[in-house]
Design a protein around this motif. Structure first.
Motif, PDB file in Angstrom:
ATOM      1  N   PRO A  53       0.846  -1.202   0.000  1.00 30.76           N
ATOM      2  CA  PRO A  53       0.000   0.000   0.000  1.00 30.76           C
ATOM      3  C   PRO A  53       0.880   1.251   0.000  1.00 30.76           C
ATOM      4  CG  PRO A  53      -0.663  -1.533   1.741  1.00 30.76           C
ATOM      5  CD  PRO A  53       0.639  -2.027   1.198  1.00 30.76           C
TER       6      PRO A  53
ATOM      7  N   ASN B 203       0.384   4.095   1.097  1.00 28.92           N
ATOM      8  CA  ASN B 203       0.287   4.884   2.333  1.00 28.92           C
ATOM      9  C   ASN B 203       0.959   4.218   3.529  1.00 28.92           C
ATOM     10  OD1 ASN B 203      -1.634   2.785   2.577  1.00 28.92           O
ATOM     11  ND2 ASN B 203      -2.737   3.949   4.151  1.00 28.92           N
ATOM     12  N   ARG B 204       1.739   3.194   3.285  1.00 26.58           N
ATOM     13  CA  ARG B 204       2.378   2.465   4.379  1.00 26.58           C
ATOM     14  C   ARG B 204       3.888   2.448   4.208  1.00 26.58           C
ATOM     15  NH1 ARG B 204      -0.586  -1.514   7.031  1.00 26.58           N
ATOM     16  NH2 ARG B 204       1.369  -1.866   8.120  1.00 26.58           N
TER      17      ARG B 204
ATOM     18  N   ASP C  94      -6.688  -1.047  -4.253  1.00 30.29           N
ATOM     19  CA  ASP C  94      -7.319  -1.790  -3.164  1.00 30.29           C
ATOM     20  C   ASP C  94      -6.551  -1.733  -1.845  1.00 30.29           C
ATOM     21  OD1 ASP C  94      -9.231  -2.486  -4.985  1.00 30.29           O
ATOM     22  OD2 ASP C  94      -8.653  -4.582  -5.144  1.00 30.29           O
ATOM     23  N   GLY C  95      -5.216  -1.624  -1.916  1.00 29.91           N
ATOM     24  CA  GLY C  95      -4.429  -1.649  -0.691  1.00 29.91           C
ATOM     25  C   GLY C  95      -4.541  -0.385   0.144  1.00 29.91           C
ATOM     26  N   THR C  96      -4.988   0.712  -0.447  1.00 37.21           N
ATOM     27  CA  THR C  96      -5.027   1.995   0.254  1.00 37.21           C
ATOM     28  C   THR C  96      -6.476   2.367   0.568  1.00 37.21           C
ATOM     29  OG1 THR C  96      -3.021   2.731  -0.857  1.00 37.21           O
ATOM     30  CG2 THR C  96      -4.439   4.452   0.044  1.00 37.21           C
ATOM     31  N   PRO C  97      -6.784   2.643   1.823  1.00 38.62           N
ATOM     32  CA  PRO C  97      -8.167   2.975   2.177  1.00 38.62           C
ATOM     33  C   PRO C  97      -8.616   4.285   1.526  1.00 38.62           C
ATOM     34  CG  PRO C  97      -6.749   2.930   4.141  1.00 38.62           C
ATOM     35  CD  PRO C  97      -5.870   2.653   2.975  1.00 38.62           C
TER      36      PRO C  97
ATOM     37  N   GLU D  74      -7.413   7.810   2.456  1.00 36.29           N
ATOM     38  CA  GLU D  74      -5.985   8.129   2.338  1.00 36.29           C
ATOM     39  C   GLU D  74      -5.506   8.099   0.896  1.00 36.29           C
ATOM     40  OE1 GLU D  74      -3.361   6.504   5.227  1.00 36.29           O
ATOM     41  OE2 GLU D  74      -4.980   6.045   6.640  1.00 36.29           O
TER      42      GLU D  74
ATOM     43  N   GLU E 182      -9.522 -13.191  -8.735  1.00 36.49           N
ATOM     44  CA  GLU E 182     -10.478 -12.901  -7.654  1.00 36.49           C
ATOM     45  C   GLU E 182     -11.524 -11.892  -8.110  1.00 36.49           C
ATOM     46  OE1 GLU E 182     -10.212 -14.855  -5.004  1.00 36.49           O
ATOM     47  OE2 GLU E 182      -8.421 -15.673  -5.967  1.00 36.49           O
ATOM     48  N   ASP E 183     -11.068 -10.815  -8.731  1.00 32.10           N
ATOM     49  CA  ASP E 183     -12.027  -9.819  -9.199  1.00 32.10           C
ATOM     50  C   ASP E 183     -12.891 -10.378 -10.321  1.00 32.10           C
ATOM     51  OD1 ASP E 183     -11.871  -7.016  -7.987  1.00 32.10           O
ATOM     52  OD2 ASP E 183      -9.775  -7.578  -8.126  1.00 32.10           O
TER      53      ASP E 183
ATOM     54  N   LEU F 294      -4.337 -16.562  -2.754  1.00 35.05           N
ATOM     55  CA  LEU F 294      -4.608 -15.865  -1.494  1.00 35.05           C
ATOM     56  C   LEU F 294      -4.111 -16.622  -0.266  1.00 35.05           C
ATOM     57  CD1 LEU F 294      -8.206 -14.533  -2.214  1.00 35.05           C
ATOM     58  CD2 LEU F 294      -6.071 -13.231  -2.177  1.00 35.05           C
TER      59      LEU F 294
ATOM     60  N   ILE G 163      -1.739 -17.720   2.018  1.00 37.39           N
ATOM     61  CA  ILE G 163      -0.318 -17.384   2.140  1.00 37.39           C
ATOM     62  C   ILE G 163       0.468 -18.410   2.936  1.00 37.39           C
ATOM     63  CG2 ILE G 163      -0.660 -14.914   1.811  1.00 37.39           C
ATOM     64  CD1 ILE G 163      -0.687 -14.491   4.722  1.00 37.39           C
TER      65      ILE G 163
ATOM     66  N   ILE H  19       1.078 -11.712  -3.118  1.00 37.58           N
ATOM     67  CA  ILE H  19       0.479 -10.924  -2.045  1.00 37.58           C
ATOM     68  C   ILE H  19       1.267 -11.068  -0.758  1.00 37.58           C
ATOM     69  CG2 ILE H  19      -1.857 -10.983  -2.992  1.00 37.58           C
ATOM     70  CD1 ILE H  19      -2.364 -13.104  -0.682  1.00 37.58           C
TER      71      ILE H  19
END
Lengths: 283, 283, 283
Positions: free
Chosen positions: B13, B15-16, B37-40, B43, B152-153, B193, B195, B219
C-alpha cells in the motif's frame, strides 16, 4: 417471487396432466411446461391447450415462476407455441437451441403480439453455432431474463461425447455464463442425466456455481432440493461472510487498507463476494 | 533490469512507508506501490505523495522495476493518480480492471502528458467485459508492457466461486495469456490468497507457466522466491535442453529429420522450447 | 475410401523411402508424406520428387488417403511444394501453421492451378494467431476437408509448457473442434509424443473424442490401431446419421430447402457431419 430466482427448474411434458399437476409439491423455483422434447410429435398441437390449462391450475398452488418451453426457433410449430402464453398465467417462455440473431428478433416480435412485457425469455444455448455467437444473441434480445447451457445437445451437435469429468463442456459452459453476466441475466446450468447419483449432481452443481451459474435444469424432482442447497448460501458461508466483513471494517476503521483473515488477504473482491452471500441469505 | 522481467510482482500500500521501505529486501522483479485496493479511501489522495517518495527511496537500493498501481479506469481518482508518475522514478503504471478501448486511449493520452515513453503500462484483466474484449484492448494500447489476469475480481464480477481446482478460471486465464502472446507482452498470472500454502502456490504458478504466463502477482514476500524458481529454468531443464539440442543437431548432421530423445520424438517445437529454456538461463 | 475418413494420420519424412515404403503395412486411414518438420532443410527440394514417387508407389498398395504436408504458408518453399501434388496421386495437402485469411486464399489459388477440386486441404491450427481466428479462416477456405490442432507448436508459440493434464490446451483444443463442426469438416487432434505409453495415448484420444475430434495425428505406428478403436462411430451415431440424412433427402425431394431433425434445423455442415459418421463407419 421474482422470475430471476431460478435455482431449480423442473420440467414436465405439457401433454401429461398427471405430471404437471404434481409439480408444485416438489418446490422448484420454476415449473416448466414442455412442448419440445418432452412432448411427442403427434401431441404437440393438442398439448398447447393442456399447457395453458396446467399453468392455470398450478398458479394458485405454486409460489415459483411458470414457464412454457416452446419448440426450436426454426421449427414450424414455434409461432403457434408462442401464442399459448396469452392463454395462461405464464411468467416466461423457454426457447431452446437459439443460434441466430434474426430468430431472436422474430421470436420477440411474435411475443410482443402475444404477451405483456412482464413475460420474460430464457434462451437455450445448446448448439455450436449458438454458443459461438451467444454474446451478440443476448445483446440483441430485449426480453432476456435468463439463459441456459444445454450440454447434451451441444455435445451431440459437436459430435463429441459426454464424460464424467465434463471437461468437454468447460469452454462453452464458461462462455455462456460470461455472456449472461454481461447481459445481467441469470445463468442456468446443464442437466445431469444420472438421476440416481445425488453426489454427482451436487458436484456438477457446485462446478456450475464456481463458473457463475445460479441455477440448474433438473430432470428429476430429487434434484430440486440439491439445487436449493447449492445455490443458497450455507450457514457456515453466512457466518464466514459476517466475520470477514467485520475484519475488513475494523481494518478500514484503523486506517489499514489490508487485513489478514484466516490465512487470506482480504481485498475488495472478497468483500463483494461476502456481501453477495449475505444478500442471498436474505440479509 | 528490463521492465519485462516480471517473474514476481510484490505489492505494498502506498500509504504504508513501513511496508514500502521493506520491498527491496524481498527481491521481487517488480515492486508495485498501490493506490488501489491496498489503500483505504480516505488516504487515497495523501498516498500519492507517499508513493512518489517511496519510489524515490527505493530506486537506489532496488534493481527491479518500480510500478504505480492506480485506481480503476472509471474512478474519479485516476487522472490525479497518473500524474504521480512524473514525481518519481516509476518504470510503469499498473491499471486495474481495464474493460474498454476508450479507457485505454484516455489513459494513454493522460500518460503521454505525464511521462516519457519509457514508462510502460501493465493492464489488469479482471472483469468479464475486459476479458471478453482483451484482444482488441491490447491491440489499441501503444504502451502495453505487460498484462495480468485477476482471478479474484473476475470471479467476483462473474458471481462465481473460487475453488481449489481453479477450473473456473481456465477459460479467461487461457484467453488473456493468448492475447498477451499476440501483443508480444509479458503475461502475469493470478494471485494465490492462501499465504500459508507454498505448495499450493507453486502448483498454481506451474499451471500458469503451462498456459504461457511468465510471472505472477504476489500478495506475500514468501511467494517471491517460489516465482523466481518456477519462472526460471531449472538446472535439470537446462541440461535436458542441451542434450535435446545435441540429439537434434546430430540427427540433422546425419541427414535424418527426426530423432528419438528419451521416449519422445523431437520436432521443431521441442527444439524451440529447448532454445527458450537456454535463453531464460542466460545462455 | 473418402478422404474424410481420418481416424489415424501417419507421417513419414518424404526424403526417407525406407520409411515411406512401409506406411501401408501399418494401416492408417491417411498416409502423410512430409516436406515440413520431418525433412531436413538441405533435402527439402530433393524430397519433392521423392514425395511424388512415394505416393505413386503407395497408391496401388494402400486403401487410405495420401496427403502431402507442405511447408508453412509464409515459407518460400510452399509454392514449389504445392506443385508436387500434380506429379503424384495425392488426395490432399496438409498445410501447417495457417494463421491468416490471405494465406488461405493464396494457397488455394496455387492449388487451383496445380490440382483438381478433388484434392482437399487439411489446415493446421498450431499458433496463437491461427487459433484466435480459426472460425474465419475456415469460412474463407473453399477446399477445406479437415483441420488439425497442433498442441506442441501452439504451446511453443505461446511460450507455455506441455503437461500430463493437457489442461493448458483445453481452450484452443475446444475452439478448433467447434470451428471444424461449423465448417462441416473433420477435426484431427493433437499428437502424443510419448510413444511407449499406449494407455496415455488412448486417454488423450478419448479426451479428444469427447471434444469433437474424429481422428488423431500419429507419430508412431503403434498409435494407429488405438485410433481405429477410439474413433469408429457407435451404432447409435450411425443410426442417427442415417435418420438425419433421410430427413434431409425427404426435404430435398419435396422441394423444401430446410428440414427439421429432432428439434434442430438441418444445415449443410450437419449433413456433412452425418456423411462423415457413415464414412468413418466404413459405409
Amino acid at each position: 417471487m421474482p422470475i430471476t430466482r431460478l435455482r431449480s427448474l423442473l420440467y414436465a411434458p405439457a401433454n401429461r396432466p398427471d405430471l404437471t399437476a404434481k409439480m408444485a409439491r416438489f418446490g422448484p423455483d420454476a415449473a416448466i411446461l414442455d412442448l419440445e422434447d418432452g412432448t411427442p410429435g403427434d401431441e404437440k398441437i393438442s398439448a398447447r391447450t393442456m399447457a395453458a390449462q396446467a399453468a392455470t391450475d398450478l398458479r394458485p398452488r405454486f409460489s415459483g415462476s411458470i414457464w412454457l418451453r416452446v419448440n426450436a426457433p426454426r421449427d414450424d410449430l414455434i409461432d403457434g407455441d408462442i401464442n399459448v402464453v396469452s392463454n395462461g398465467p405464464f411468467d416466461g417462455i423457454v426457447v431452446p437451441k437459439i443460434e441466430r440473431v434474426d430468430d431472436v428478433e422474430r421470436i420477440e416480435r411474435l411475443l410482443n403480439a402475444a404477451a405483456s412485457n412482464a413475460v420474460g425469455v430464457m434462451w437455450g444455448f445448446e448448439t455450436v453455432l449458438g454458443i459461438r455467437d451467444c454474446h451478440r444473441i443476448l445483446e440483441a434480445s430485449t426480453r432476456a431474463a435468463a439463459a441456459f447451457f444445454g450440454a447434451e445437445d451441444y455435445i451431440a451437435d459437436l459430435g463429441g461425447r459426454r464424460t464424467p469429468s465434463s471437461l468437454e463442456t468447460l469452454y462453452p459452459r464458461s462462455k455462456v455464463a460470461a455472456a449472461c453476466r454481461l447481459r445481467g441475466i441469470v445463468a442456468v446450468d446443464q442437466v445431469v442425466l444420472a438421476i440416481n447419483n445425488p453426489e454427482g449432481f451436487r458436484r456438477d452443481a457446485l462446478e456450475g456455481l464456481a463458473l457463475g451459474y445460479r441455477g440448474k435444469n433438473c430432470i428429476h424432482p430429487s434434484q430440486v432440493p440439491i439445487c436449493a442447497d447449492v445455490y443458497s448460501p450455507t450457514e457456515q458461508e453466512v457466518d464466514r461472510a459476517r466475520r470477514l466483513l467485520t475484519a475488513y471494517e475494523n481494518a478500514v476503521a484503523t486506517g489499514r487498507g489490508t487485513a489478514n483473515f484466516e490465512g487470506q488477504m482480504i481485498d475488495l473482491p472478497l468483500v463483494t463476494q461476502a456481501r453477495t452471500i449475505l444478500s442471498l441469505a436474505g440479509e
